[in-house]
Motif scaffolding. Sequence first.
Motif, PDB file in Angstrom:
ATOM      1  N   GLU A  22      54.923  12.709  37.520  1.00 39.35           N
ATOM      2  CA  GLU A  22      53.981  11.722  36.360  1.00 39.35           C
ATOM      3  C   GLU A  22      53.267  12.042  36.540  1.00 39.35           C
ATOM      4  N   LEU A  23      52.491  13.012  36.956  1.00 47.29           N
ATOM      5  CA  LEU A  23      51.184  12.995  37.412  1.00 47.29           C
ATOM      6  C   LEU A  23      50.757  15.087  38.014  1.00 47.29           C
ATOM      7  N   LEU A  24      49.986  15.480  36.984  1.00 48.85           N
ATOM      8  CA  LEU A  24      49.220  16.720  36.960  1.00 48.85           C
ATOM      9  C   LEU A  24      48.058  17.454  37.608  1.00 48.85           C
ATOM     10  N   ILE A  25      47.588  18.114  38.182  1.00 49.62           N
ATOM     11  CA  ILE A  25      46.343  18.163  38.473  1.00 49.62           C
ATOM     12  C   ILE A  25      45.610  19.461  37.515  1.00 49.62           C
ATOM     13  N   VAL A  26      45.145  19.459  36.797  1.00 49.95           N
ATOM     14  CA  VAL A  26      44.328  20.967  36.282  1.00 49.95           C
ATOM     15  C   VAL A  26      42.870  20.939  36.698  1.00 49.95           C
ATOM     16  N   SER A  27      43.230  22.661  36.694  1.00 49.50           N
ATOM     17  CA  SER A  27      41.579  23.475  36.961  1.00 49.50           C
ATOM     18  C   SER A  27      41.286  23.787  37.032  1.00 49.50           C
ATOM     19  N   TYR A  28      39.790  24.046  35.799  1.00 48.34           N
ATOM     20  CA  TYR A  28      39.131  24.304  35.515  1.00 48.34           C
ATOM     21  C   TYR A  28      38.821  25.879  35.890  1.00 48.34           C
ATOM     22  N   LYS A  29      38.971  26.658  34.917  1.00 45.08           N
ATOM     23  CA  LYS A  29      38.669  28.194  35.325  1.00 45.08           C
ATOM     24  C   LYS A  29      37.206  28.222  34.908  1.00 45.08           C
ATOM     25  N   ASP A  30      35.547  29.872  35.230  1.00 48.53           N
ATOM     26  CA  ASP A  30      34.955  30.256  34.559  1.00 48.53           C
ATOM     27  C   ASP A  30      35.751  31.027  33.463  1.00 48.53           C
ATOM     28  N   ASP A  79      39.263  20.496  39.645  1.00 46.88           N
ATOM     29  CA  ASP A  79      40.463  20.094  39.407  1.00 46.88           C
ATOM     30  C   ASP A  79      40.264  17.893  39.643  1.00 46.88           C
ATOM     31  N   THR A  80      41.093  18.137  38.215  1.00 47.99           N
ATOM     32  CA  THR A  80      41.574  16.782  37.963  1.00 47.99           C
ATOM     33  C   THR A  80      42.997  15.951  38.090  1.00 47.99           C
ATOM     34  N   VAL A  81      43.553  15.008  37.599  1.00 51.38           N
ATOM     35  CA  VAL A  81      44.264  14.120  38.527  1.00 51.38           C
ATOM     36  C   VAL A  81      44.877  14.037  36.606  1.00 51.38           C
TER      37      VAL A  81
END
Length: 235
Positions: A22-30, A79-81
């Motif tokens: 039910e969970l993902l991790i999003v990772s923000y790029k430049d 990074d955010t869940v």
Amino acid sequence: MEKREQLYEGKAKKVFLTDDPELLIVSYKDDATAFNGLKKGTITGKGVINNKMSNLLMQKLDKEAGVPTHFVEELSDRDTVVKKVSIVPLEVIIRNIAAGSFSKNYGVEEGVVFDQPTIEFSYKNDDLGDPLINDYHALALKLATPEEIETIKKYAFAVNDYLKAYWKARGVILVDFKLEFGRLSDGTIVLADEISPDTCRFWDAETKEKLDKDRFRRDLGGVEDAYAEIMGRLS
Ligand code: ADP
Ligand code: UDP
């Protein structure tokens, strides 16, 4: 919580599976893109700013504006869940002031203030160039149900009411922004994706200086400084 295999790499973020379905991790790029990917570049530090801004605003929207969001937990600078959703393929755009494609499409000078906010939908489809559609098109394309469209509109205006006041108190005019919504596994609609200088137009209230991705889109210079300036006004 740890990253498992990469599910998707987008223009601005990577999305990873976790050991919880039910969970993902999003990772923000430049990485920065504009004009449907035609213009490409890097905005140093953008990923950290967008991650932190989006998380802070989503927590406030959840608690103070009654808008449920996908936010779960900030893991690190980038990074955010988040709760995994099935994205409703609509870009939901709210405008308070004419700018960008509104000014271009309808021949209205940038900066004209509307008596009330507008809402519009684009069909989120890169191959088609995210075409502007109306509610009836969204239904014909089976992108959402009538009930979901009503919920999305209600939440989008609630986000605008909250964020307009939030930014006004910090000397910033919220010109327009784009939201994305998704369905949790039980069908509940929640706000997803991000709220950041990539997805909002922010103008300094005094000087009208642009503090958002338009500096990159239009080659105005001072891109990193603008992102740092708007981040500095967050609280
Ligand atoms: P793009 O796909 O437009 O290049 P990004 O680089 O921001 O955009 O990629 C992030 C992708 O993750 C987007 O397609 C967005 O719709 C999707 N997304 C955002 N939040 C969630 C979520 N909670 N669950 C599933 N997908 C999400
Ligand atoms: N926007 C976005 N992603 C898109 C298109 C628009 O985040 O794919 C945001 C944009 O940052 C602005 C608002 O939505 O805050 C309205 O954008 P507009 O339709 O004026 O498009 P543009 O000027 O980018 O063509």
